[in-house]
Design a protein around this motif. Sequence first.
Motif, PDB file in Angstrom:
ATOM      1  N   ILE A   1     -15.988 -56.098  39.954  1.00 34.06           N
ATOM      2  CA  ILE A   1     -14.917 -55.388  40.656  1.00 34.06           C
ATOM      3  C   ILE A   1     -13.613 -55.657  39.915  1.00 34.06           C
ATOM      4  CG2 ILE A   1     -13.651 -55.135  42.808  1.00 34.06           C
ATOM      5  CD1 ILE A   1     -16.121 -56.088  44.283  1.00 34.06           C
ATOM      6  N   GLY A   2     -13.054 -54.623  39.344  1.00 42.10           N
ATOM      7  CA  GLY A   2     -11.859 -54.779  38.539  1.00 42.10           C
ATOM      8  C   GLY A   2     -10.578 -54.458  39.286  1.00 42.10           C
TER       9      GLY A   2
ATOM     10  N   GLY B   1     -16.467 -66.279  38.550  1.00 44.30           N
ATOM     11  CA  GLY B   1     -17.926 -66.315  38.564  1.00 44.30           C
ATOM     12  C   GLY B   1     -18.485 -66.351  39.969  1.00 44.30           C
ATOM     13  N   ALA B   2     -17.855 -67.146  40.847  1.00 49.79           N
ATOM     14  CA  ALA B   2     -18.306 -67.224  42.235  1.00 49.79           C
ATOM     15  C   ALA B   2     -18.151 -65.880  42.939  1.00 49.79           C
ATOM     16  CB  ALA B   2     -17.520 -68.299  42.982  1.00 49.79           C
ATOM     17  N   ALA B   3     -17.090 -65.148  42.605  1.00 49.17           N
ATOM     18  CA  ALA B   3     -16.862 -63.839  43.220  1.00 49.17           C
ATOM     19  C   ALA B   3     -17.817 -62.789  42.669  1.00 49.17           C
ATOM     20  CB  ALA B   3     -15.411 -63.404  42.989  1.00 49.17           C
ATOM     21  N   VAL B   4     -17.954 -62.760  41.359  1.00 46.27           N
ATOM     22  CA  VAL B   4     -18.762 -61.736  40.704  1.00 46.27           C
ATOM     23  C   VAL B   4     -20.236 -61.834  41.097  1.00 46.27           C
ATOM     24  CG1 VAL B   4     -19.708 -61.078  38.458  1.00 46.27           C
ATOM     25  CG2 VAL B   4     -17.251 -61.322  38.748  1.00 46.27           C
ATOM     26  N   CYS B   5     -20.738 -63.050  41.255  1.00 49.86           N
ATOM     27  CA  CYS B   5     -22.172 -63.203  41.490  1.00 49.86           C
ATOM     28  C   CYS B   5     -22.612 -62.626  42.831  1.00 49.86           C
ATOM     29  CB  CYS B   5     -22.583 -64.670  41.369  1.00 49.86           C
ATOM     30  SG  CYS B   5     -21.981 -65.743  42.693  1.00 49.86           S
TER      31      CYS B   5
ATOM     32  N   SER C   1      -9.889 -62.886  33.986  1.00 50.57           N
ATOM     33  CA  SER C   1     -11.080 -63.632  33.600  1.00 50.57           C
ATOM     34  C   SER C   1     -12.083 -62.745  32.877  1.00 50.57           C
ATOM     35  CB  SER C   1     -11.733 -64.257  34.842  1.00 50.57           C
ATOM     36  OG  SER C   1     -10.967 -65.339  35.312  1.00 50.57           O
ATOM     37  N   TYR C   2     -12.016 -61.450  33.160  1.00 55.75           N
ATOM     38  CA  TYR C   2     -12.913 -60.539  32.457  1.00 55.75           C
ATOM     39  C   TYR C   2     -12.592 -60.509  30.973  1.00 55.75           C
ATOM     40  CZ  TYR C   2     -14.040 -58.907  37.180  1.00 55.75           C
ATOM     41  OH  TYR C   2     -14.441 -58.833  38.483  1.00 55.75           O
TER      42      TYR C   2
ATOM     43  N   GLY D   1     -15.837 -51.024  43.657  1.00 57.63           N
ATOM     44  CA  GLY D   1     -15.128 -51.086  42.375  1.00 57.63           C
ATOM     45  C   GLY D   1     -14.408 -49.788  42.060  1.00 57.63           C
ATOM     46  N   ALA D   2     -14.981 -48.661  42.517  1.00 59.53           N
ATOM     47  CA  ALA D   2     -14.329 -47.364  42.295  1.00 59.53           C
ATOM     48  C   ALA D   2     -13.058 -47.259  43.122  1.00 59.53           C
ATOM     49  CB  ALA D   2     -15.292 -46.232  42.651  1.00 59.53           C
ATOM     50  N   VAL D   3     -13.079 -47.800  44.334  1.00 59.50           N
ATOM     51  CA  VAL D   3     -11.898 -47.761  45.206  1.00 59.50           C
ATOM     52  C   VAL D   3     -10.771 -48.595  44.608  1.00 59.50           C
ATOM     53  CG1 VAL D   3     -10.997 -48.309  47.496  1.00 59.50           C
ATOM     54  CG2 VAL D   3     -13.313 -47.395  47.256  1.00 59.50           C
ATOM     55  N   THR D   4     -11.081 -49.812  44.170  1.00 60.40           N
ATOM     56  CA  THR D   4     -10.041 -50.679  43.603  1.00 60.40           C
ATOM     57  C   THR D   4      -9.476 -50.081  42.316  1.00 60.40           C
ATOM     58  OG1 THR D   4     -11.712 -51.997  42.423  1.00 60.40           O
ATOM     59  CG2 THR D   4     -11.044 -52.755  44.604  1.00 60.40           C
TER      60      THR D   4
END
Length: 322
Positions: A248-249, A239-243, A78-79, A301-304
């Motif tokens: 987080i990639g 969008g629901a997750a990011v907000c 989605s990104y 996000g760094a861990v993932t």
Amino acid sequence: MVVCMSLGSVTVPVREGLEIVFHKLTGTGIPGNIDESLVSILWEIRMPRTFTAFFVGAALSASGVIMQSVLQNPLASSYTMGVSSGATLGVACVIMTGFATSVFGMFTLPVAGFVTGFITVLIVIGISSRIDHNMQNHTIILFGMVFSLFVNAILTLVSSLSSEHIQRLVLWQMGSFSGRRWIHGIIVAICAVIGGILLMFMHRELDIMSFGDEQAMSIGVDIKKSKIILLVLASFLTGAAVCFSGIIGFVDLTVPHMVRRIFGSRHKFVLPMSMILGGAFMSLADMISRTILSPREIPVGAVTALVGAPFFLWVYFNDSKK
């Protein structure tokens, strides 16, 4: 999830943790042999945080499954459609203008990120359908990337005009579940469950579309309509997750690949298992982010990314040998 809720700077024994959950859910009093501080740590801090992380991971993973299947690209997410760029621009505008409203209160920032990210995807889909009536995959991906770069350019301009707020924006972009409460987890859970159920109704279309647009059209699938519905649902989940978590990639990229290798390619199984394993992976990543350098916390996000990047190298080289 039980392990993630138990481990941390203060360890909550599993047995006592289960007792706390039982008494909280039943409304009975907490036994006197359980420390009140453990109750507060588990019920008010760790459980809401882990709950939110699980459903954010579930939503991102389901979104990744859809994007990879619909666009027939193993690196699609989605990104790619500009959700992250649009959401970041909306959050930046709220942070740098100091905008606040009594209607949304503490949800002003998440709502701004969700709305602008979702609008960005709608613009990409709308213009792609005008440029290419059949909405071929390369058209969607190409315009999504171009528009994402355009939004990033606007974000850079806005940031340069208000440099004193850059640190807060950067921290939001890194991704974190710090400070999440039950209300955040419940909202994300509702969105993830609704989105997942709607996607399950289209698992046959996803199976057919995985073979390509021409084969799907020959069977009778309305490619354009199906793509629009699926892309909108995937973007809604992202969008629901990011907000509530920031950017987080890699979760939406790595988890669907792992699930397909284990359970096959039928979306009847890929979708629910991606949500379950994606949620578990995100919960684990959040636990690592808050414990590995405790009491300091590193961005989830760094861990993932540290896990996702080597995984994709392995997938690439493993496939190239076949």
